[in-house]
Write an enzyme that holds these catalytic residues in place. Sequence first.
Site, short mmCIF file in Angstrom:
data_model
loop_
_atom_site.label_atom_id
_atom_site.label_comp_id
_atom_site.label_asym_id
_atom_site.label_seq_id
_atom_site.Cartn_x
_atom_site.Cartn_y
_atom_site.Cartn_z
N GLY A 44 35.35 39.99 35.99
CA GLY A 44 35.07 41.37 35.63
C GLY A 44 35.10 41.58 34.13
O GLY A 44 34.31 42.35 33.57
N ARG A 84 37.67 37.48 29.71
CA ARG A 84 37.94 36.36 30.61
C ARG A 84 36.76 35.39 30.63
O ARG A 84 36.95 34.17 30.72
CB ARG A 84 38.29 36.84 32.01
N ARG A 99 25.84 44.82 24.95
CA ARG A 99 27.03 45.64 25.28
C ARG A 99 28.33 44.85 25.26
O ARG A 99 29.28 45.21 25.96
CB ARG A 99 26.88 46.27 26.67
N ARG A 107 32.02 35.45 42.06
CA ARG A 107 32.88 36.40 41.37
C ARG A 107 34.30 35.87 41.37
O ARG A 107 34.81 35.41 42.40
CB ARG A 107 32.81 37.75 42.07
N SER A 166 40.34 39.99 40.07
CA SER A 166 41.70 40.28 40.49
C SER A 166 41.63 41.36 41.56
O SER A 166 40.62 42.05 41.68
CB SER A 166 42.55 40.75 39.30
N ASP A 179 48.25 42.56 41.80
CA ASP A 179 49.28 43.56 42.12
C ASP A 179 49.35 43.74 43.63
O ASP A 179 48.36 43.55 44.33
CB ASP A 179 49.00 44.90 41.41
N ARG A 238 46.75 38.70 33.36
CA ARG A 238 45.52 38.63 34.14
C ARG A 238 44.46 37.85 33.39
O ARG A 238 43.72 37.07 33.96
CB ARG A 238 44.99 40.05 34.43
N1 HPA Z 1 42.55 48.64 43.09
C1 HPA Z 1 41.29 48.34 42.79
N2 HPA Z 1 40.95 47.26 42.11
C2 HPA Z 1 41.92 46.43 41.72
C3 HPA Z 1 43.25 46.68 42.02
C4 HPA Z 1 43.57 47.84 42.74
O1 HPA Z 1 44.74 48.12 43.03
N3 HPA Z 1 43.98 45.69 41.48
C5 HPA Z 1 43.11 44.83 40.89
N4 HPA Z 1 41.87 45.28 41.03
#
Ligand code: HPA
Length: 238
Positions: free
Chosen positions: A26, A30, A49, A93, A96, A209, A223
């Site tokens: 994303g 990274r 961009r 992809r 996270s 998370d 991350r």
């Molecule tokens: N929500 C949406 N996208 C995410 C989250 C989340 O809690 N954590 C990492 N990407």
Amino acid sequence: MSSSRIPTPHINAKEGDFARTVLMPGDPLRAKFIAETFLENAVLVNNVRGVNGYTGYYHGKRVSVMASGMGQPSIGIYSYELFNFYGVENIIRIGSCGSFDKDLHVRDLILAQGACTNGNYNAQYELPGTFCPIADFGLLRRAAALCEDAGLRFKVGNILSSDMFYDDANSGMRWAKMGVLGVEMESAALYANAARAGKKALCICTVSDSFLYPEENTTAEERQNSFTAMMKIALELA
Ligand code: HPA
């Protein structure tokens, strides 16, 4: 096959600049980290961009890496242009996600077999029902085998591609009741674009998370730098 519609509104690379397989985190930082850390002879092929795209070699195999940005509209644009105008065959992809699965802890991996969504991306196909966005089985099977060989903790299953990071209804646990493992924001659009273009896609997510174990959560810096296990799986796949 590439198209004469290049450069596109969002990618200023030339024809042939991208490899058949593009790794897609994303975060643009990274993508830079992966190119600088893992690729040999990496060349910058896009910088529109600040979405830097690189093509280089991993163990002799040509591979590209470029960020998707956040959310389904953003990955919808980049994956569409790569699949349809730059002749890219596979997009992996590497993202996270949040997890609401009791077996999954921070830094574990999810291989997204399917991607539910609360978004409207797939309405554009005007299907007389609900489209079910799924990963390419060949990529999924090989990724699972690589994770097993590497002794990584991972699960294969459904994820939620949410249009909201800040969800007023806090609906995650309702998806969890349906066996959905976690939440990110991109895969459903990526899988739909792959299906429509007759190409292949897979999403591999590192749990950053946990809704169940919030004390384990990682920082943005962690991350960016610490998800090397996932990156290596994706590079091996490519
Ligand atoms: N929500 C949406 N996208 C995410 C989250 C989340 O809690 N954590 C990492 N990407």
